[in-house]
Enzyme design. Structure first.
Site, PDB file in Angstrom:
ATOM      1  N   GLU A  28     -86.693 -24.702 -34.804  1.00 28.57           N
ATOM      2  CA  GLU A  28     -85.661 -25.401 -35.576  1.00 28.57           C
ATOM      3  C   GLU A  28     -84.279 -24.891 -35.181  1.00 28.57           C
ATOM      4  O   GLU A  28     -84.111 -23.710 -34.915  1.00 28.57           O
ATOM      5  CB  GLU A  28     -85.934 -25.133 -37.069  1.00 28.57           C
ATOM      6  CG  GLU A  28     -85.060 -25.914 -38.007  1.00 28.57           C
ATOM      7  CD  GLU A  28     -85.485 -25.747 -39.477  1.00 28.57           C
ATOM      8  OE1 GLU A  28     -86.704 -25.776 -39.780  1.00 28.57           O
ATOM      9  OE2 GLU A  28     -84.592 -25.575 -40.304  1.00 28.57           O
ATOM     10  N   ASP A  79     -80.459 -25.242 -36.741  1.00 29.34           N
ATOM     11  CA  ASP A  79     -79.873 -25.681 -38.018  1.00 29.34           C
ATOM     12  C   ASP A  79     -78.376 -25.614 -38.146  1.00 29.34           C
ATOM     13  O   ASP A  79     -77.790 -24.578 -37.845  1.00 29.34           O
ATOM     14  CB  ASP A  79     -80.296 -24.681 -39.117  1.00 29.34           C
ATOM     15  CG  ASP A  79     -81.649 -24.922 -39.659  1.00 29.34           C
ATOM     16  OD1 ASP A  79     -82.164 -26.013 -39.491  1.00 29.34           O
ATOM     17  OD2 ASP A  79     -82.176 -23.974 -40.275  1.00 29.34           O
ATOM     18  N   GLU A 118     -76.051 -26.157 -41.607  1.00 31.55           N
ATOM     19  CA  GLU A 118     -76.042 -26.501 -43.032  1.00 31.55           C
ATOM     20  C   GLU A 118     -74.641 -26.279 -43.556  1.00 31.55           C
ATOM     21  O   GLU A 118     -74.001 -25.288 -43.206  1.00 31.55           O
ATOM     22  CB  GLU A 118     -77.027 -25.620 -43.816  1.00 31.55           C
ATOM     23  CG  GLU A 118     -78.459 -26.084 -43.677  1.00 31.55           C
ATOM     24  CD  GLU A 118     -79.440 -25.268 -44.502  1.00 31.55           C
ATOM     25  OE1 GLU A 118     -80.425 -25.847 -44.967  1.00 31.55           O
ATOM     26  OE2 GLU A 118     -79.215 -24.062 -44.682  1.00 31.55           O
TER      27      GLU A 118
END
Ligand code: NAG
Ligand code: NAG
Ligand code: NAG
Length: 283
Positions: A98, A100, A102
């Site tokens: 993953e 990411d 955010e």
């Protein structure tokens, strides 16, 4: 999309680098909060919203093994404390990979936090957090993830903010075998997101809305047997060979010295057993 159609868009002679400006109607599935995600402007834009009942989210129909993904986002304005807008690439399964982004909301006038992480084979703990040098709620800004066999680069408006290099020779695992989808969602993270959970979501301000547009993907085409058919093959200018040049390195350092607010590579208190091996190279 067939090669001939793509050629019309990119005007190169070999059909080696696939670039397309996305159409959310064709490229993504709304996978959460159906009526709270809205595709607008003939597929060029999407809005996600969050209320007390639920948030919303979408994922790309296609999976990519390496790619350069960019999207313009305008984040939840006003009092966005407790809200989390996520935008990431992820594979599936217990040993997933993953990459990411955010965006952690905040009270009106207080800065957003950009939280990044890289998870390989189910193991993360590689957080770096940043402030932005602009208010991300007033206009659209471009957030991109370059993921090629050599490196992963997170960029904001073309300025790299983080690099995670392939350091397999140093026994650091690197995402290079599992295809990933693009995901995005808007959800309530008020148990941890804003000042570590101290500031809660103000539901009287709901629904909260984040805006997306100009989804762009450059990726590889793979045959059913797993061989790459074409992947920006012709060399140096391709995203597949892209890295950080001298000028980008200056900008990366500018961001890291002025806007980085957390770095797992500097957190000896948290990692008492020793920092991750990739941290050695990062100083
Ligand atoms: C490499 O990493 C794996 C998984 O973390 C570990 O089991 C192995 O012992 C490491 N090898 C070396 C030579 O450090
Ligand atoms: C919110 O603003 C406060 C005060 O400036 C800051 O300490 C915090 O890091 C900001 N961001 C988040 C996500 O809490
Ligand atoms: C794609 O295939 C070519 C030729 O076999 C190879 O040189 C290249 O490294 C491959 N690219 C990726 C990303 O696997």
């Amino acid at each position: 999309m067939g090669c001939s159609q793509i050629l019309i868009f990119v005007s190169i002679l070999s059909c080696s680098s696939l670039v397309f400006a996305g159409d959310f109607r064709k490229d993504v599935d709304i996978i959460w909060g159906s009526d709270k995600a809205k595709i607008l402007e003939n597929g060029q834009a999407i809005t996600l919203s969050l209320d007390k009942v639920s948030g919303s989210g979408f994922q790309s129909k296609d999976q990519f093994l390496f790619g350069k993904i960019s999207m313009e986002l305008k984040l939840v304005p006003g009092n966005s404390a407790g809200t989390v807008t996520s935008y990431y690439l992820a594979s599936i399964g217990a040993m997933w990979d993953e990459i990411d982004f955010e965006f952690l909301g905040n009270l009106s006038g207080d800065p957003y936090t950009v939280h990044t992480n890289v998870i390989t084979r189910g193991k993360g703990d590689r957080e770096q957090q940043f402030r932005l040098w602009f208010d991300p709620t007033i206009d659209f800004h471009t957030y991109s993830i370059l993921w090629n066999p050599k490196t992963i680069i997170f960029s904001v408006d073309g300025t790299p903010i983080r690099e995670f290099k392939n350091m397999k020779p140093m026994n650091v695992s690197y995402p290079e075998k599992q295809a990933m989808r693009v995901h995005s969602s808007l959800w309530n993270g008020d148990d941890w997101a804003t000042r570590g959970g101290a500031v809660k979501t103000d539901w009287s301000k709901a629904p909260f809305t984040a805006f997306y547009r100009n989804y762009e993907v450059q990726d590889c085409v793979w045959s059913a047997s797993g061989a790459n058919v074409s992947c920006g093959g012709d060399g140096s200018s391709s995203w597949l060979n892209e890295g950080i040049d001298e000028n980008s390195m200056k900008r990366l350092k500018w961001v890291q010295s002025n806007f980085m607010i957390y770095d797992y590579c500097n957190d000896a208190k948290r990692f008492r057993m020793g920092l991750a091996s990739e941290c050695i190279d990062m100083n």
